[in-house]
Design a protein around this motif. Structure first.
Motif, mmCIF file in Angstrom:
data_model
loop_
_atom_site.group_PDB
_atom_site.id
_atom_site.type_symbol
_atom_site.label_atom_id
_atom_site.label_comp_id
_atom_site.label_asym_id
_atom_site.label_seq_id
_atom_site.Cartn_x
_atom_site.Cartn_y
_atom_site.Cartn_z
ATOM 1 N N THR C 122 -0.568 13.147 4.421
ATOM 2 C CA THR C 122 0.111 12.285 3.466
ATOM 3 C C THR C 122 -0.885 11.893 2.384
ATOM 4 O OG1 THR C 122 1.483 10.307 3.235
ATOM 5 C CG2 THR C 122 -0.256 10.198 4.841
ATOM 6 N N GLY C 123 -0.383 11.431 1.271
ATOM 7 C CA GLY C 123 -1.214 11.261 0.086
ATOM 8 C C GLY C 123 -2.160 10.075 0.153
ATOM 9 N N ILE C 124 -3.085 10.020 -0.793
ATOM 10 C CA ILE C 124 -4.147 9.026 -0.809
ATOM 11 C C ILE C 124 -4.005 8.106 -2.027
ATOM 12 C CG2 ILE C 124 -5.812 10.542 -1.978
ATOM 13 C CD1 ILE C 124 -7.887 9.452 0.207
ATOM 14 N N GLU C 125 -2.768 8.028 -2.560
ATOM 15 C CA GLU C 125 -2.541 7.161 -3.722
ATOM 16 C C GLU C 125 -2.875 5.698 -3.437
ATOM 17 O OE1 GLU C 125 -0.495 9.516 -2.575
ATOM 18 O OE2 GLU C 125 1.198 9.838 -3.933
ATOM 19 N N MET C 126 -2.433 5.193 -2.284
ATOM 20 C CA MET C 126 -2.625 3.766 -2.035
ATOM 21 C C MET C 126 -4.101 3.432 -1.872
ATOM 22 S SD MET C 126 0.217 2.559 -2.600
ATOM 23 C CE MET C 126 -0.423 0.879 -2.464
ATOM 24 N N ARG D 38 5.629 -3.888 -13.492
ATOM 25 C CA ARG D 38 6.629 -3.356 -14.405
ATOM 26 C C ARG D 38 7.179 -2.073 -13.823
ATOM 27 N NH1 ARG D 38 4.208 -3.116 -20.124
ATOM 28 N NH2 ARG D 38 3.095 -1.454 -19.078
ATOM 29 N N MET D 39 8.471 -1.936 -13.766
ATOM 30 C CA MET D 39 9.070 -0.790 -13.063
ATOM 31 C C MET D 39 10.323 -0.322 -13.774
ATOM 32 S SD MET D 39 10.657 -2.815 -9.770
ATOM 33 C CE MET D 39 9.152 -3.757 -9.499
ATOM 34 N N TYR D 140 4.320 -1.600 -4.886
ATOM 35 C CA TYR D 140 4.083 -0.228 -5.367
ATOM 36 C C TYR D 140 4.252 0.769 -4.221
ATOM 37 C CZ TYR D 140 2.163 3.809 -7.652
ATOM 38 O OH TYR D 140 2.027 5.074 -8.173
ATOM 39 N N ASP D 141 3.634 0.470 -3.079
ATOM 40 C CA ASP D 141 3.703 1.405 -1.947
ATOM 41 C C ASP D 141 5.154 1.615 -1.492
ATOM 42 O OD1 ASP D 141 2.678 3.012 0.235
ATOM 43 O OD2 ASP D 141 3.196 1.336 1.534
ATOM 44 N N MET D 142 5.910 0.537 -1.443
ATOM 45 C CA MET D 142 7.283 0.622 -0.942
ATOM 46 C C MET D 142 8.157 1.463 -1.864
ATOM 47 S SD MET D 142 7.267 -1.137 1.900
ATOM 48 C CE MET D 142 9.001 -1.471 2.296
ATOM 49 N N LEU D 143 7.869 1.430 -3.155
ATOM 50 C CA LEU D 143 8.778 2.049 -4.123
ATOM 51 C C LEU D 143 8.194 3.262 -4.825
ATOM 52 C CD1 LEU D 143 10.401 -1.096 -5.740
ATOM 53 C CD2 LEU D 143 11.251 0.344 -3.870
ATOM 54 N N LYS D 144 6.999 3.714 -4.419
ATOM 55 C CA LYS D 144 6.398 4.815 -5.165
ATOM 56 C C LYS D 144 7.175 6.115 -4.991
ATOM 57 C CE LYS D 144 2.801 6.254 -1.897
ATOM 58 N NZ LYS D 144 3.297 5.576 -0.677
ATOM 59 N N SER D 145 7.999 6.197 -3.929
ATOM 60 C CA SER D 145 8.824 7.402 -3.794
ATOM 61 C C SER D 145 9.963 7.410 -4.821
ATOM 62 C CB SER D 145 9.375 7.508 -2.364
ATOM 63 O OG SER D 145 10.160 6.376 -2.044
ATOM 64 N N ILE D 146 10.251 6.274 -5.405
ATOM 65 C CA ILE D 146 11.289 6.180 -6.440
ATOM 66 C C ILE D 146 10.682 6.206 -7.842
ATOM 67 C CG2 ILE D 146 13.083 4.681 -7.424
ATOM 68 C CD1 ILE D 146 13.601 3.637 -4.606
ATOM 69 N N ASP D 147 9.573 5.482 -8.010
ATOM 70 C CA ASP D 147 8.984 5.356 -9.347
ATOM 71 C C ASP D 147 7.471 5.300 -9.227
ATOM 72 O OD1 ASP D 147 8.168 4.758 -11.882
ATOM 73 O OD2 ASP D 147 9.062 2.759 -11.940
ATOM 74 N N GLU D 149 5.393 5.657 -11.493
ATOM 75 C CA GLU D 149 4.755 5.194 -12.728
ATOM 76 C C GLU D 149 4.647 3.674 -12.841
ATOM 77 O OE1 GLU D 149 5.217 7.249 -16.198
ATOM 78 O OE2 GLU D 149 5.703 9.157 -15.247
ATOM 79 N N MET D 150 5.140 2.972 -11.848
ATOM 80 C CA MET D 150 5.027 1.507 -11.896
ATOM 81 C C MET D 150 3.601 1.073 -12.238
ATOM 82 S SD MET D 150 7.041 -0.022 -8.619
ATOM 83 C CE MET D 150 6.586 1.407 -7.641
ATOM 84 N N VAL D 151 3.493 -0.049 -12.970
ATOM 85 C CA VAL D 151 2.187 -0.564 -13.373
ATOM 86 C C VAL D 151 2.076 -2.024 -12.943
ATOM 87 C CG1 VAL D 151 0.685 -1.100 -15.329
ATOM 88 C CG2 VAL D 151 2.031 1.005 -15.341
ATOM 89 N N ILE D 152 0.961 -2.343 -12.287
ATOM 90 C CA ILE D 152 0.669 -3.745 -11.966
ATOM 91 C C ILE D 152 -0.103 -4.312 -13.145
ATOM 92 C CG2 ILE D 152 -0.587 -5.290 -10.424
ATOM 93 C CD1 ILE D 152 -0.234 -3.087 -8.255
ATOM 94 N N HIS D 153 0.365 -5.399 -13.702
ATOM 95 C CA HIS D 153 -0.434 -5.974 -14.779
ATOM 96 C C HIS D 153 -0.492 -7.494 -14.655
ATOM 97 C CE1 HIS D 153 3.132 -6.766 -17.593
ATOM 98 N NE2 HIS D 153 3.662 -6.092 -16.606
ATOM 99 N N GLN D 154 -1.430 -8.037 -15.406
ATOM 100 C CA GLN D 154 -1.582 -9.496 -15.430
ATOM 101 C C GLN D 154 -1.815 -10.140 -14.074
ATOM 102 O OE1 GLN D 154 -0.342 -12.400 -17.956
ATOM 103 N NE2 GLN D 154 1.076 -11.077 -19.067
ATOM 104 N N VAL D 155 -2.749 -9.612 -13.310
ATOM 105 C CA VAL D 155 -3.215 -10.350 -12.136
ATOM 106 C C VAL D 155 -4.180 -11.401 -12.667
ATOM 107 C CG1 VAL D 155 -4.340 -10.191 -9.896
ATOM 108 C CG2 VAL D 155 -3.046 -8.228 -10.766
ATOM 109 N N ARG D 156 -3.846 -12.652 -12.500
ATOM 110 C CA ARG D 156 -4.661 -13.693 -13.139
ATOM 111 C C ARG D 156 -4.490 -15.043 -12.440
ATOM 112 N NH1 ARG D 156 -1.141 -14.705 -18.755
ATOM 113 N NH2 ARG D 156 0.331 -16.160 -17.784
#
Lengths: 174, 174, 174, 174, 174, 174
Positions: C122-126, D38-39, D140-147, D149-156
């Motif tokens: 399985t992939g190493i993305e995470m 963002r998704m 991200y991990d839960m939904l990466k099979s769907i999208d 390209e999701m981006v995590i931003h603004q962790v602050r």
């Protein structure tokens, strides 16, 4: 109307959170939990021989139980990490009536008692429960090559003291 | 004379070691373990309500069981770390006869079934057992504010397959 | 009718499980993820001075990113533990236009690129995502005494290869 | 001449150390951090459906965030282990303008807000930041099979209180 | 001109990375490491008594060494996690000449030998070294109430085999 | 008759337990431990070059030592988890006479000094010992591709203060 009883791990919206204990008093708290492992006569003999030699199943299980207590806050998702100030693990043998499960052979039951203490803001029940459970799993692991059918039963809280909810002492019933 | 059965975790001198599996075959292996949690009607109701709301005790316990499987080799002292390739945790409710322990009120029993698979040199029984046990401990933690007397019983291996020792399937008996 | 897209982490009943990968092929897989940290000129200067002295913020963040990759399967609940066979963390500086957020002073952006490789099912993305994220959090921790307002942004997957789903390469867009 | 601002994690020789907090006062401290994901509309729909069924992405991410807070001192190299006395994770949806990154389709932004409290000698900012970041990685991990390209931003960091450095409250700006 | 020897943990830019082993062959690899603990006659007696009773310092240290091997990839920053397929820990007593350090009393030296095996792409030296070191630290912990002056010395690799760099066998010299 | 000295980690029955410290006073406690690594001139040169470039072996070892201190209670079976409030790791070079072990070439010795502080109920000696040991193991790991024969020696407690047993200061003797 009496409100429905509700786990304190959920907020008003029904979402889990780690309960806020910042305002609670720091007191000495103790919890005692136990577990039992029912096993064949063959497995029980294997442990008892170990008591007088070096290959000591219970010594391994005792250490695993103490380590298990220290891992509790990482294993149980909503558990607070608290200062674990004492852990001890005791074992004794209990008589078991002949059981269908062991097909007529007399079965043995090993009891594990885990006692843990903290000086903190929340109780140490889960640490005692996890210690008793981990010790029992370790006995299973050590002896599964002899008796794969062993059963862990009666993992339960025996008593707790300290904190606002006061003393709990299980009425013995088995 | 037949030799005494002996845990494979001890060497000839009776000292523990992590068993050498370098020479063993890599095969797909599966193990299924279960645990039961006996609880008051009040605690059972609290879980059941959660099934249709967001505060879902079983969802938390399921994740804890999966995480518990991943922690097995650090919790159980002589366990090998193996590649855990699948874990699932299922729950169902079982009828329980009225029990002295719950003082006349009808008690409920929740069963947790943990299934784990690996492609490796040694079995995945302990991962399934640890998952079933950790899920049950988490149910206890989530509901101990409602019913501190809950008892975890019957943590046991239901079946295993794969590897040289072949298939094990428990004959149901309780 | 096209079925709704669905996270593979849920089974048909909508319950989470660790996806079964026992039947998948073992291939070399690589993933690259990145993160950015926007900071004040003062914080950026503090890092740059470190490049030529011993107090090297990026060296600490690089190690934290590599360790973070190794923790992934314990941090991300449904992630498989896979053999992490290579991790590297690179940093570079990007020009940032003057930003309202930093009240007129020119802000700097540090980019962290994490590359990870496995030979597995399985992939190493995470692992790459967690490495990029942990490295960025560590930069924040090291410099929060200078600039508490730093923002981590754009934690994202840049590319992946290997496995049945093939190659993914993000089209740059920001 | 004003001295250069300097990370407190370095000593006079420019070497890292874990800052000595033995002499600091014990006070109640709180920190709030946030992250955004963002998704695509498809991924957002998948989460929203989950709110009313059992397959609940946010419930998994919430638990991962709470666990992430508990792992902070092992993930962030120079962070002290402090008594984490409360953690909560909240999610809400934010409107996002159409974005080039999502090629014309309207994108959605999920915001995660992590709040953590301690009674200790040093602040709990990193625990809140790590919780917000781990929850976002889990989405991200839960939904990466769907999208993918999701981006995590603004962790602050949004705010902190308690301790000698007093209250910090970010001026909203984005 | 011969190039300067260089740690493989640094890349060309002098930055640390986790070395890429994706292309390396999978072979059976073994490593043996040892450590010694020099102690007072009183402490040595305390251990020896334990061999025939239940309070067995060496049993605790042996388990700690095996666990230590399993923690190696989290303790040593650039170490790969490899499948640890066998670990054993042996102890023996060595004669020590009278030593100034113990002020005329004859001192004892306990030797710990850790053997570890893997079937993997990179060697298992660090696991053996960490096991030998952790076992020695545990002996220190168990007996520090009797002899705080104990010294751990000679933690070293004794031999390794498997992999491209071939066999290493230390010439005994002390 | 004077009783035999006995490890406090055993109870009256000779079984291990985690010593109960609930009743002990909270005081500031400090411990200093050291370790030495004897290496070839080639390995020593490799480290020294790093002091002025980015590839800094000692920076990696310093972080590993600090992390090691934080892992102590999970590595050492009967150790309490205590609040680690300060850790620093210092290195210096010591002259070593020509040694048979290095076959005539002059060998170098690197000394690592770990200092740790807590405000707690029990001492911080094991954290300092584990930090010194982990830092030394990391130096070994970083340089084993250059000099596999390196030896870690003299891991020992240099001093401790705080708590009922008072001040300990090793008389230098080697």
């Amino acid at each position: 109307m009496k409100p429905e009883p509700r786990s304190t791990h959920f907020n008003a919206a029904g979402e889990v959170h780690m309960v806020d204990v910042t305002g609670k008093d720091i007191t000495v708290r103790e919890a005692v939990a136990s577990s039992m492992i029912r096993m064949s006569a063959e497995a029980a003999e294997s442990i008892k021989r170990g008591d007088s030699k070096k290959g000591d199943v219970l010594a391994v299980a005792r250490l695993a139980g103490i380590s298990g207590a220290k891992w509790t806050s990482h294993l149980i998702p909503l558990c607070h990490a608290i200062p674990i100030e004492a852990v001890s693990i005791d074992f004794d043998w209990m008589e078991t009536a002949e059981s269908a499960e062991f097909q007529g052979s007399s079965a043995w039951t090993l009891r594990c008692i885990a006692t843990a203490r903290t000086t903190g803001k929340t109780g140490i029940e889960m640490e005692a429960m996890t210690a008793a459970s981990t010790a029992a799993l370790t006995v299973y692991d050590m002896l599964k090559s002899i008796d794969r059918e062993m059963v862990i039963h009666q993992v339960r809280l025996e008593s707790k003291s300290g904190g606002k909810s006061g003393v709990f002492l299980r009425e013995s019933s088995e």
